[in-house]
Design an enzyme around this catalytic site. Structure first.
Site, PDB file in Angstrom:
ATOM      1  N   LYS A  82       0.836  -1.112  -0.016  1.00 32.43           N
ATOM      2  CA  LYS A  82       0.035  -0.070   0.121  1.00 32.43           C
ATOM      3  C   LYS A  82       0.835   1.206  -0.059  1.00 32.43           C
ATOM      4  O   LYS A  82       2.055   1.087   0.405  1.00 32.43           O
ATOM      5  CB  LYS A  82      -0.946  -0.163   1.250  1.00 32.43           C
ATOM      6  CG  LYS A  82       0.029  -0.034   2.582  1.00 32.43           C
ATOM      7  CD  LYS A  82      -0.986  -0.174   3.755  1.00 32.43           C
ATOM      8  CE  LYS A  82      -0.230  -0.302   4.826  1.00 32.43           C
ATOM      9  NZ  LYS A  82      -1.083  -0.339   6.241  1.00 32.43           N
ATOM     10  N   ARG A 120     -11.499   1.382  14.032  1.00 35.98           N
ATOM     11  CA  ARG A 120     -11.480   1.654  12.615  1.00 35.98           C
ATOM     12  C   ARG A 120     -12.362   0.750  12.084  1.00 35.98           C
ATOM     13  O   ARG A 120     -13.303   0.444  12.671  1.00 35.98           O
ATOM     14  CB  ARG A 120      -9.996   1.499  12.272  1.00 35.98           C
ATOM     15  CG  ARG A 120      -9.744   2.182  10.795  1.00 35.98           C
ATOM     16  CD  ARG A 120      -8.049   2.249  10.859  1.00 35.98           C
ATOM     17  NE  ARG A 120      -7.615   1.129  10.343  1.00 35.98           N
ATOM     18  CZ  ARG A 120      -6.208   0.902  10.118  1.00 35.98           C
ATOM     19  NH1 ARG A 120      -5.476   1.994   9.978  1.00 35.98           N
ATOM     20  NH2 ARG A 120      -5.718  -0.323   9.654  1.00 35.98           N
ATOM     21  N   HIS A 170      -6.554  -6.352  13.002  1.00 40.30           N
ATOM     22  CA  HIS A 170      -5.297  -5.324  12.956  1.00 40.30           C
ATOM     23  C   HIS A 170      -5.062  -4.970  14.429  1.00 40.30           C
ATOM     24  O   HIS A 170      -5.851  -4.352  15.013  1.00 40.30           O
ATOM     25  CB  HIS A 170      -5.539  -4.117  12.071  1.00 40.30           C
ATOM     26  CG  HIS A 170      -4.379  -3.326  11.674  1.00 40.30           C
ATOM     27  ND1 HIS A 170      -3.172  -3.923  11.274  1.00 40.30           N
ATOM     28  CD2 HIS A 170      -4.168  -2.196  11.760  1.00 40.30           C
ATOM     29  CE1 HIS A 170      -2.360  -3.114  11.206  1.00 40.30           C
ATOM     30  NE2 HIS A 170      -2.683  -1.942  11.403  1.00 40.30           N
ATOM     31  N   ARG A 201       1.551 -10.104   7.994  1.00 39.51           N
ATOM     32  CA  ARG A 201       1.094  -8.989   6.835  1.00 39.51           C
ATOM     33  C   ARG A 201       2.350  -7.878   7.445  1.00 39.51           C
ATOM     34  O   ARG A 201       2.068  -6.677   7.630  1.00 39.51           O
ATOM     35  CB  ARG A 201      -0.064  -8.331   7.177  1.00 39.51           C
ATOM     36  CG  ARG A 201      -1.321  -9.112   6.809  1.00 39.51           C
ATOM     37  CD  ARG A 201      -2.591  -8.530   6.750  1.00 39.51           C
ATOM     38  NE  ARG A 201      -2.941  -7.408   8.095  1.00 39.51           N
ATOM     39  CZ  ARG A 201      -3.625  -7.997   9.061  1.00 39.51           C
ATOM     40  NH1 ARG A 201      -4.208  -9.021   9.081  1.00 39.51           N
ATOM     41  NH2 ARG A 201      -3.759  -6.833  10.150  1.00 39.51           N
ATOM     42  N   TYR A 255      13.823  31.802   3.906  1.00 39.12           N
ATOM     43  CA  TYR A 255      12.554  32.391   4.265  1.00 39.12           C
ATOM     44  C   TYR A 255      12.531  32.650   5.787  1.00 39.12           C
ATOM     45  O   TYR A 255      12.911  31.552   6.632  1.00 39.12           O
ATOM     46  CB  TYR A 255      11.423  31.617   4.002  1.00 39.12           C
ATOM     47  CG  TYR A 255      11.133  31.347   2.459  1.00 39.12           C
ATOM     48  CD1 TYR A 255      10.538  32.496   1.644  1.00 39.12           C
ATOM     49  CD2 TYR A 255      10.984  30.098   1.994  1.00 39.12           C
ATOM     50  CE1 TYR A 255      10.460  32.557   0.407  1.00 39.12           C
ATOM     51  CE2 TYR A 255      10.872  30.091   0.512  1.00 39.12           C
ATOM     52  CZ  TYR A 255      10.382  31.092  -0.028  1.00 39.12           C
ATOM     53  OH  TYR A 255      10.121  31.088  -1.641  1.00 39.12           O
ATOM     54  N   CYS A 304      12.654  25.093   1.853  1.00 35.82           N
ATOM     55  CA  CYS A 304      11.584  25.525   0.915  1.00 35.82           C
ATOM     56  C   CYS A 304      11.122  24.563   0.178  1.00 35.82           C
ATOM     57  O   CYS A 304      11.337  23.287   0.369  1.00 35.82           O
ATOM     58  CB  CYS A 304      12.582  26.583  -0.075  1.00 35.82           C
ATOM     59  SG  CYS A 304      13.690  27.725   0.511  1.00 35.82           S
ATOM     60  N   ASP A 319      11.173  23.531  -2.964  1.00 36.32           N
ATOM     61  CA  ASP A 319      12.053  22.927  -3.942  1.00 36.32           C
ATOM     62  C   ASP A 319      13.528  22.825  -3.514  1.00 36.32           C
ATOM     63  O   ASP A 319      14.287  22.382  -4.584  1.00 36.32           O
ATOM     64  CB  ASP A 319      11.807  23.553  -5.259  1.00 36.32           C
ATOM     65  CG  ASP A 319      10.301  23.911  -5.659  1.00 36.32           C
ATOM     66  OD1 ASP A 319       9.629  22.892  -5.782  1.00 36.32           O
ATOM     67  OD2 ASP A 319       9.858  25.149  -5.710  1.00 36.32           O
TER      68      ASP A 319
HETATM   69  C1  LIG Z   1      -0.211  -1.057   7.070  1.00 32.13           C
HETATM   70  C2  LIG Z   1      -0.790  -2.449   7.420  1.00 32.13           C
HETATM   71  C3  LIG Z   1      -0.179  -3.696   7.871  1.00 32.13           C
HETATM   72  C4  LIG Z   1       1.398  -3.614   7.863  1.00 32.13           C
HETATM   73  O1  LIG Z   1       1.901  -2.765   8.996  1.00 32.13           O
HETATM   74  P1  LIG Z   1       3.367  -2.605   9.301  1.00 32.13           P
HETATM   75  O2  LIG Z   1       3.346  -1.857  10.713  1.00 32.13           O
HETATM   76  O3  LIG Z   1       3.860  -1.780   8.328  1.00 32.13           O
HETATM   77  O4  LIG Z   1       3.935  -4.116   9.458  1.00 32.13           O
HETATM   78  C5  LIG Z   1      -0.678  -4.901   8.180  1.00 32.13           C
HETATM   79  N1  LIG Z   1      -2.071  -4.675   8.243  1.00 32.13           N
HETATM   80  C6  LIG Z   1      -2.913  -3.901   8.018  1.00 32.13           C
HETATM   81  C7  LIG Z   1      -4.421  -3.977   7.839  1.00 32.13           C
HETATM   82  C8  LIG Z   1      -2.341  -2.748   7.308  1.00 32.13           C
HETATM   83  O5  LIG Z   1      -3.006  -1.527   7.157  1.00 32.13           O
END
Ligand SMILES: *Cc1c(COP(=O)(O)O)cnc(C)c1O
Length: 382
Positions: free
Chosen positions: A50, A147, A176, A232, A276, A323, A325
């Protein structure tokens, strides 16, 4: 070289700021993580790509690693569609929330949906039926993140509804962690217990359990009980440990080096403030170089007067406000010439600037440092 921004055409420009991504390092990291989890038993691995593969490049990273991954994880529909268009045919799960009108697109592109409520699941079932196709879903259970996802105490309603769908194949069930990287693991362990209770449903009903998964990078390093059927890891795959609270002992290494070049040199006299807002000045003459990178590339303005860069194997402080750029670096009495390479992130022979360093300078987390490096910075694959 792959460019994500149509406003920059690499065929007739050589931008002085770029990011090198070591795909071999990513494959090594993936294998090291695989070794770590298979010490216990066989567990699948999702390739988390992602947010442009945490800044490393969605398409290239996926293509380079999908043959050794069991499944690819993205956050939004468009990321999945892009991968399909690029010919990736590994299972792809979209983990973020969805709204109803998107459902036919998931089915059309053979993307796995996350079903997080009974209503959504029946919408998916209806859409699949209407298209004369089958939809594939993973059930998303909220065990303590608040969430998207059905609450663990209502999960049985979603699990029962899943059994009754005609046109949906439920391939997975997941949750999660909110705090697997925290010093105190109590909340993570509570989430784990809640998820285990949710999974007990399948035993009670004498039904096969869909692929269960929960562990992110931090849980992978600290909570082997959370591996279930698949893990994951995201940040860890990119060679970075999620927090100082996790053991950093599996040998992964960062895969990205962010570089630029010196494009201007001048001697700044005493009492001549730089940039700046005139936030920095010297009381003696100093050599100051200009580097063509700024917050418009994802080099956070909040790092002004805090960050460092490496020029000719030495660290030098960034001075004055960053800045959009460009930024300025004080090299004191060192020398640097037009075109000299500058390392913003990564290592030279004897110096190194880590993602963690940048996260401290910007008062954020490594995740944001990586994902902020935007499309104006061409990715070069090595
Ligand atoms: C981003 C994400 C992960 C990975 O998390 P890390 O902390 O980068 O290992 C796993 N599961 C879900 C649902 C996520 O959104």
């Amino acid at each position: 070289m792959a460019i994500f921004d149509p406003t920059i055409d690499s065929s007739d420009t050589i931008r002085a700021t770029w990011a090198e991504v070591d795909l071999g390092a990513l494959r090594r990291n993936f294998r090291l993580i695989r070794e770590k989890i298979s010490a216990a038993r066989h567990v699948g691995m999702m390739l988390m790509v992602k947010a442009n593969a945490y800044g490393h490049g969605l398409v290239e990273v996926t293509k380079a690693l999908s043959d050794i991954a069991d499944c690819v994880g993205v956050a939004v529909l468009e990321e999945g569609v892009l991968l399909r268009r690029e010919g990736v045919n590994t299972p792809i799960i979209v983990m973020g929330g969805i709204w109803g009108d998107q459902i036919p697109h998931f089915i059309k592109h053979d993307l796995i949906l996350s079903a997080s409520s009974v209503d959504r699941l029946s919408q998916i079932d209806d859409a699949a039926k209407a298209m004369g196709r089958r939809a594939t879903v993973h059930l998303k259970i909220d065990t303590g993140m608040e969430r998207g996802g059905i609450h663990y105490f209502n999960a049985h309603k979603l699990q029962e509804a899943a059994i009754k769908c005609d046109s949906v194949d439920v391939l997975g069930v997941y949750s999660h962690f909110a705090n697997a990287d925290a010093e105190d693991l109590a909340h993570a362990k509570l989430q784990l217990e809640r998820f285990q209770e949710v999974l007990a449903f399948y035993e009670k009903m004498s039904r096969p359990r869909p692929t269960a998964h929960m562990a992110n990078s931090a849980a992978l390093l600290r909570l082997p009980e959370s591996y279930f059927d698949m893990v994951r890891p995201g940040l860890l795959l990119y060679g970075i440990y999620p927090s100082p609270n996790v053991p950093n002992n599996i040998g992964v290494s960062p895969a990205m080096t962010w570089k630029s070049r010196v494009v201007y040199f001048k001697v700044v006299p005493p009492d001549h403030p730089v940039s700046y807002g005139s936030t920095w000045k010297s009381d003696h003459p100093v050599r100051v170089v200009t580097i063509p990178v700024g917050y418009g590339d994802g080099y956070f303005r909040s790092m002004s007067n805090r960050s460092q860069v490496i020029i000719n194997d030495r660290k030098h402080p960034q001075v004055g406000t960053i800045c959009m750029d460009q930024l300025m670096v004080n090299i004191e009495c060192d020398s640097a010439y037009n075109g000299d390479e500058v390392i913003l992130l990564g290592s030279s022979e004897s110096e190194s600037i880590t993602v963690e360093d940048m996260a401290v300078w910007a008062n954020t987390v490594p995740y944001e440092v990586l994902t902020a490096i935007n499309a104006r910075v061409p990715r070069v694959y090595i």
